[in-house]
Motif scaffolding. Sequence first.
Motif, short mmCIF file in Angstrom:
data_model
loop_
_atom_site.label_atom_id
_atom_site.label_comp_id
_atom_site.label_asym_id
_atom_site.label_seq_id
_atom_site.Cartn_x
_atom_site.Cartn_y
_atom_site.Cartn_z
N GLN A 1 -44.47 24.47 9.96
CA GLN A 1 -44.07 23.12 10.36
C GLN A 1 -45.12 22.61 11.34
O GLN A 1 -45.32 23.18 12.40
CB GLN A 1 -42.68 23.16 11.04
CG GLN A 1 -41.58 23.71 10.17
CD GLN A 1 -41.29 22.80 8.98
OE1 GLN A 1 -41.42 21.57 9.08
NE2 GLN A 1 -40.90 23.40 7.86
N GLU B 1 -46.02 25.69 13.79
CA GLU B 1 -45.18 26.84 14.03
C GLU B 1 -44.77 27.42 12.68
O GLU B 1 -44.29 26.69 11.81
CB GLU B 1 -43.93 26.46 14.84
CG GLU B 1 -44.23 26.02 16.27
CD GLU B 1 -42.94 25.71 17.04
OE1 GLU B 1 -41.86 25.89 16.43
OE2 GLU B 1 -43.04 25.32 18.21
N ASP B 2 -44.97 28.72 12.52
CA ASP B 2 -44.62 29.39 11.27
C ASP B 2 -43.22 29.97 11.39
O ASP B 2 -42.91 30.72 12.32
CB ASP B 2 -45.62 30.52 10.96
CG ASP B 2 -47.01 29.96 10.69
OD1 ASP B 2 -47.08 28.90 10.05
OD2 ASP B 2 -48.01 30.59 11.11
N ALA B 3 -42.37 29.58 10.47
CA ALA B 3 -40.99 30.09 10.46
C ALA B 3 -40.55 30.26 9.01
O ALA B 3 -40.70 29.34 8.19
CB ALA B 3 -40.05 29.12 11.18
N ASN B 4 -40.01 31.45 8.72
CA ASN B 4 -39.51 31.74 7.37
C ASN B 4 -40.57 31.50 6.30
O ASN B 4 -40.32 30.85 5.28
CB ASN B 4 -38.26 30.90 7.06
CG ASN B 4 -37.13 31.20 8.02
OD1 ASN B 4 -36.98 32.34 8.45
ND2 ASN B 4 -36.35 30.18 8.38
#
Length: 766
Positions: free
Chosen positions: A339, A332-335
Amino acid sequence: MVFAIEEINNSTELLPGIKLGYEIHDSCSTVPVAMHVTFQLSNGLDPVFYTGDNCSQSGLVMAIVGESESTQSISMSRIIGPFNIPLVSHFATCACLSDKQYYPNFFRTVPSDQFLADALAKLLKHFGWTWIGAVRSDSDYGNNGMASFLQAAQKEGICVEYSESLHRTDPRSRIQRVADVIRRSTAVVIVAFTYSPELTLLLGELSLKPSPPRQWIGGYWPTNQEMLKFNFCAGAIGFGIQKSVNPGLREFLLDLSPTKVAASPVLTEFWEDAFNCRMGKNAAKDETVCDGTEDIQTLKSPYTDTSQLRGTNTVYKAVYAIAHAIHSAACEDANSTAQCDKFTRMESKQVLSQLKKVNFSQNGYDVSFDANGDPVARYDLVNWQQSESGSIEMVTVGLYDASQPEGQEFSIDRNLTWMDGGKDVPVSVCSESCPPGTRKVLQKGKPICCYDCISCPEGEISNTTDSPNCFPCPKEFWPNAERDTCFPKPVEFLSFDEVLGIILAAFSVAGACLAIVTTAIFFRHRTSPIVRANNSELSFLLLFSLTLCFLCSLTFIGAPSDWSCRLRHTAFGITFVLCMSCVLGKTVVVLMAFKATLPGSNVMKWFGPLQQRITVVSFTFIQVLICTIWLCLSPPFRFENLTIYKERIILECALGSAIGFWVVIGYIGLLALFCLVLAVLARKLPDNFNEAKLITFSMLIFCAVWITFIPAYVSSPGKFTVAVEIFAILASSFGLILCIFAPKCYIILFKPEKNTKKHLMNKNQS
């Protein structure tokens, strides 16, 4: 592949915290071995290879990279399709693999042969080659690829003289037969849809007994460095997978320690072949032993040359495509940070689903798949050119991009070298192009590219090269001598600028002048006996009408218009009836005068000056009435006649109502005939100067002219119809003035002694 996986495993952006594992198998270019390996992979790997916490689960294959050949890829895809394991090929190009109904799990980073077939056909069309030979591998790649190419070539109007197949396992006799077909052929260009091994056999056979120079065109084989040894193929053109530079790859390839080499059978074989030595225990007594001092940095071989990496680049893309698909499923791509959970239980079906959505850029190249699992088709255009040293080298001369608009797919930025090192584009056609002005006629029993050039028929043109048809010009136009352009037809009419028009106009004016001069002479001698004895009033009226007759012929010359057409016919009809009425009056007067000389005759009182005027006016009024009815109901009009001559327009006056025209002519003829009959009756009257005899001659000439006029008028073409009509007007007018007035003028001017009452009354003298 190993280089790409290690690059991904060391990346902090793609699959951080997750390590990709791999296992490499060799299919040995055979279907049975490929199927055996595929069954092994689909069943999972032995757990002994996965110990500790390094792997998320035991031996489950997420995706397979391969195979490089279409036949093996077809078999593999059918085996692993039910298990939803994606197969990403770096070199299987058969168009059949784009069918998602049969191969739903197949992807590739190399364009389909359908794109290559279209590109080859457009390349041939680009250089004007319509007559070619075709050679293919007897395999799924060759047979399907050639079928796609032949279909694309047919759409471009390209004909194939022969299409031969061969396989690497064929006996030499088969290879020799294909070589003989090439030697005997007339096609200069040969399209080879083959694997390199098959073409190597064929070119080797051709080198034994060279054929005439041929321009070789191919798919991927021209990018194979090992094929450059065939010097007689200089000038070959082919499409290659776009080459790229992978930073760090050369260093990775050259980082081979003796320990790594000894641990790998493949590297050991490579090392021994490259340095011509044997590793330790493999060495025989008389062979050189590899002692570890060999320096791969100094080695020059296809392995160390990373300047022409094409298939290598598609493997690189395939590995990265799978890695991006796994990343989308597990991370999961965040900021701006990813992750990833390496312990998530992932299935190959998830990777298959994410592969369809892959869209990324790596080393400046975009990677994505369409609905058929195919990438965007872009090829390097490669040309075999001779270097200064005399060797053949591959030169990238342009780019083919299938995503560009029609006709703009090619971008050629360097000069090409053709067969035998020539600089001129070779010609390969069955028949030379048909120039404009001709059309193609197919030769019986031969392909559509074999034809004869036939000149366009009369009235038709073709303004393009190789036109299949000729087209008629619009009715106001006519072809030029070359029959490639339509020009406006020249407009023809009897004009004042041409010799015939000038001559007729001159006679018309001369006749009018003659009538005016005669009038002047009669007016000057109006009191003389000869003038008074011949009814001076009717004579002056007759001279006036003759002047109009001469002048009305001028209305027939020049470009017709609606008004001039109406004027010329009505003026002609009325003036001639006026003329005939005067002649008729003079004839009747002569007859009546003779009757009046008989004892007891009182005839002249019934045909005095008043009656003469009424007769002339009445006869003329009838013609005026006929012309008025003609003009009201169906008048003459300007008409462009396109039927008499095909190559020019005749500008003429249409009669409107033919009945009206012939009634006008018939009425004039009726009066002329009546005059002739009366004049004949009075021709032997005992007068010293008998005018009836002169009128008889004039009427004979008049009737002869107009009787001759009718067939001449009907049969004369174009402007000569008008000339005939003018000639008839002038001839009849000159006949009247010369026969009736010339003898009188002669006596008045040159024989005044005869211009006496005594002479005229003397009946005994001739």
